[in-house]
Scaffold this motif. Structure first.
Motif, PDB file in Angstrom:
ATOM      1  N   PRO A 109       0.834  -1.211   0.000  1.00 47.17           N
ATOM      2  CA  PRO A 109       0.000   0.000   0.000  1.00 47.17           C
ATOM      3  C   PRO A 109       0.865   1.256   0.000  1.00 47.17           C
ATOM      4  O   PRO A 109       1.872   1.328   0.712  1.00 47.17           O
ATOM      5  CB  PRO A 109      -0.800  -0.116   1.307  1.00 47.17           C
ATOM      6  N   TYR A 110       0.479   2.214  -0.819  1.00 46.00           N
ATOM      7  CA  TYR A 110       1.260   3.443  -0.904  1.00 46.00           C
ATOM      8  C   TYR A 110       1.215   4.182   0.431  1.00 46.00           C
ATOM      9  O   TYR A 110       0.183   4.253   1.083  1.00 46.00           O
ATOM     10  CB  TYR A 110       0.749   4.331  -2.030  1.00 46.00           C
ATOM     11  N   ARG A 111       2.356   4.740   0.811  1.00 48.16           N
ATOM     12  CA  ARG A 111       2.442   5.395   2.119  1.00 48.16           C
ATOM     13  C   ARG A 111       1.584   6.660   2.176  1.00 48.16           C
ATOM     14  O   ARG A 111       1.299   7.288   1.160  1.00 48.16           O
ATOM     15  CB  ARG A 111       3.901   5.748   2.433  1.00 48.16           C
ATOM     16  N   ASN A 112       1.217   7.008   3.359  1.00 49.95           N
ATOM     17  CA  ASN A 112       0.415   8.205   3.596  1.00 49.95           C
ATOM     18  C   ASN A 112       1.316   9.436   3.564  1.00 49.95           C
ATOM     19  O   ASN A 112       2.087   9.671   4.485  1.00 49.95           O
ATOM     20  CB  ASN A 112      -0.297   8.085   4.951  1.00 49.95           C
ATOM     21  N   TYR A 134      -6.036   4.122   7.679  1.00 47.43           N
ATOM     22  CA  TYR A 134      -5.236   3.603   6.566  1.00 47.43           C
ATOM     23  C   TYR A 134      -3.866   3.142   7.066  1.00 47.43           C
ATOM     24  O   TYR A 134      -3.419   2.035   6.749  1.00 47.43           O
ATOM     25  CB  TYR A 134      -5.081   4.695   5.513  1.00 47.43           C
ATOM     26  N   GLU A 135      -3.219   3.975   7.851  1.00 50.88           N
ATOM     27  CA  GLU A 135      -1.880   3.628   8.348  1.00 50.88           C
ATOM     28  C   GLU A 135      -1.912   2.438   9.298  1.00 50.88           C
ATOM     29  O   GLU A 135      -0.959   1.655   9.352  1.00 50.88           O
ATOM     30  CB  GLU A 135      -1.247   4.831   9.053  1.00 50.88           C
ATOM     31  N   THR A 136      -2.990   2.312  10.059  1.00 59.53           N
ATOM     32  CA  THR A 136      -3.084   1.216  11.028  1.00 59.53           C
ATOM     33  C   THR A 136      -3.758  -0.021  10.434  1.00 59.53           C
ATOM     34  O   THR A 136      -4.121  -0.949  11.150  1.00 59.53           O
ATOM     35  CB  THR A 136      -3.847   1.666  12.289  1.00 59.53           C
ATOM     36  N   LYS A 137      -3.912  -0.015   9.106  1.00 61.34           N
ATOM     37  CA  LYS A 137      -4.399  -1.176   8.355  1.00 61.34           C
ATOM     38  C   LYS A 137      -5.857  -1.538   8.655  1.00 61.34           C
ATOM     39  O   LYS A 137      -6.277  -2.680   8.461  1.00 61.34           O
ATOM     40  CB  LYS A 137      -3.494  -2.401   8.576  1.00 61.34           C
ATOM     41  N   HIS A 138      -6.631  -0.569   9.092  1.00 56.13           N
ATOM     42  CA  HIS A 138      -8.070  -0.772   9.233  1.00 56.13           C
ATOM     43  C   HIS A 138      -8.718  -0.316   7.916  1.00 56.13           C
ATOM     44  O   HIS A 138      -9.373   0.733   7.849  1.00 56.13           O
ATOM     45  CB  HIS A 138      -8.607   0.010  10.430  1.00 56.13           C
ATOM     46  N   TYR A 139      -8.514  -1.129   6.885  1.00 58.51           N
ATOM     47  CA  TYR A 139      -8.839  -0.691   5.535  1.00 58.51           C
ATOM     48  C   TYR A 139     -10.340  -0.562   5.279  1.00 58.51           C
ATOM     49  O   TYR A 139     -10.757   0.278   4.471  1.00 58.51           O
ATOM     50  CB  TYR A 139      -8.200  -1.635   4.516  1.00 58.51           C
ATOM     51  N   HIS A 157      -6.929  12.688  -5.035  1.00 61.18           N
ATOM     52  CA  HIS A 157      -5.996  11.793  -4.327  1.00 61.18           C
ATOM     53  C   HIS A 157      -6.738  10.792  -3.442  1.00 61.18           C
ATOM     54  O   HIS A 157      -6.215   9.725  -3.135  1.00 61.18           O
ATOM     55  CB  HIS A 157      -4.991  12.602  -3.494  1.00 61.18           C
ATOM     56  N   LEU A 158      -7.957  11.137  -3.036  1.00 63.42           N
ATOM     57  CA  LEU A 158      -8.745  10.231  -2.200  1.00 63.42           C
ATOM     58  C   LEU A 158      -9.110   8.968  -2.968  1.00 63.42           C
ATOM     59  O   LEU A 158      -9.191   7.875  -2.389  1.00 63.42           O
ATOM     60  CB  LEU A 158     -10.011  10.930  -1.707  1.00 63.42           C
ATOM     61  N   LEU A 159      -9.292   9.084  -4.279  1.00 63.01           N
ATOM     62  CA  LEU A 159      -9.561   7.911  -5.108  1.00 63.01           C
ATOM     63  C   LEU A 159      -8.359   6.975  -5.131  1.00 63.01           C
ATOM     64  O   LEU A 159      -8.502   5.750  -5.107  1.00 63.01           O
ATOM     65  CB  LEU A 159      -9.910   8.342  -6.537  1.00 63.01           C
ATOM     66  N   PHE A 160      -7.173   7.560  -5.186  1.00 62.30           N
ATOM     67  CA  PHE A 160      -5.947   6.763  -5.208  1.00 62.30           C
ATOM     68  C   PHE A 160      -5.818   5.935  -3.925  1.00 62.30           C
ATOM     69  O   PHE A 160      -5.551   4.722  -3.976  1.00 62.30           O
ATOM     70  CB  PHE A 160      -4.743   7.689  -5.362  1.00 62.30           C
ATOM     71  N   TYR A 161      -6.034   6.572  -2.781  1.00 63.46           N
ATOM     72  CA  TYR A 161      -5.929   5.849  -1.519  1.00 63.46           C
ATOM     73  C   TYR A 161      -7.095   4.882  -1.329  1.00 63.46           C
ATOM     74  O   TYR A 161      -6.939   3.802  -0.738  1.00 63.46           O
ATOM     75  CB  TYR A 161      -5.820   6.829  -0.348  1.00 63.46           C
ATOM     76  N   LYS A 162      -8.253   5.263  -1.840  1.00 63.99           N
ATOM     77  CA  LYS A 162      -9.397   4.359  -1.791  1.00 63.99           C
ATOM     78  C   LYS A 162      -9.087   3.073  -2.552  1.00 63.99           C
ATOM     79  O   LYS A 162      -9.397   1.968  -2.086  1.00 63.99           O
ATOM     80  CB  LYS A 162     -10.627   5.043  -2.397  1.00 63.99           C
TER      81      LYS A 162
END
Length: 235
Positions: A109-112, A134-139, A157-162
């Motif tokens: 997963p890409y870093r925050n 996201y960082e704590t893997k609660h996807y 950018h929210l789409l990318f992280y989504k």
């Protein structure tokens, strides 16, 4: 959940997270499901390791048992016919499993970098909460947060992280659609998005599309182009 789809994904090594837990629970509590899994595994191994004549013999044995409630016998017939043409395109093959292993080797997963989280601090801000999840893997929670944020802010950018969340949750088709939508914005994550789109195609066994994206990355020497070149050579 669709039990046949669970078995297919198990044989292709695609079960993760809650779906894997549910699968293991079914194995323990549902004797019929366990028997169907064992039969599917036997057929899977036969399709991989045996030649045409052995496959026919295996089918006859399984037909005599007459225990399957799924369509694996039809699948085996199709496999025999296809092998007769010199091509093997059955879903439950080691090639598919190999693609999943390649995906696992290259995906992270890409870093925050949008809202780095400072440990020990609390905030009611939805974006902070989203990236903390996201960082704590609660996807699953992060996915809901990113959806809510995108409706409010429409920030690409929210789409990318989504999409990263969706890949972690094994929602491959949704991840592909989200990445394709993200690329329409051509923002600062565009090149990174192409890399993750290639991986999403790979994970979803859309190999030609994965190769196309990887070739583009290598040709343009964009994000992860060296890794893309290695991956392309492995396909």
């Amino acid at each position: 959940m669709d039990k046949e789809k669970l078995i297919q994904d198990y044989l292709s090594d695609r079960l993760r997270g809650e779906r894997l837990d549910y699968f293991n629970q079914l194995i323990k509590t549902d004797a019929q499901f366990k028997a169907e899994v064992e039969e599917a595994k036997d057929l899977h191994e036969a399709l991989i390791s045996r030649k045409k004549d052995d496959l026919k013999a295996s089918f006859n044995t399984i037909e005599q048992k007459n225990t399957s409630t799924f369509n694996y016998k039809k699948l085996l017939i199709a496999a025999i016919l296809v092998i007769g043409l010199g091509v093997l395109t059955v879903p439950f093959l080691n090639k598919s499993t190999g693609h999943q292993k390649l995906y696992a080797q290259h995906f992270e997963p890409y870093r925050n970098i949008i809202k780095p989280i400072e440990r020990g601090t609390e905030s009611n801000d939805l974006e902070t909460t989203a990236f903390f999840n996201y960082e704590t893997k609660h996807y699953q929670n992060a996915l809901k947060d990113f959806d809510s944020l995108y409706k409010k802010k429409n920030s690409s950018h929210l789409l990318f992280y989504k999409a990263n969340c969706l890949l972690e949750l094994d929602k491959n088709e949704q991840a592909i659609k989200t990445l394709l939508k993200h690329q329409e914005f051509k923002d600062s994550f565009f090149d990174k998005s192409k890399w993750y789109l290639a991986l999403a195609y790979l994970k979803n066994n859309q190999i030609e599309k994965a190769k196309s994206e990887l070739t583009s990355i290598v040709s343009n020497k964009t994000y992860k182009h060296k890794e893309a070149n290695l991956l392309l050579k492995s396909l």
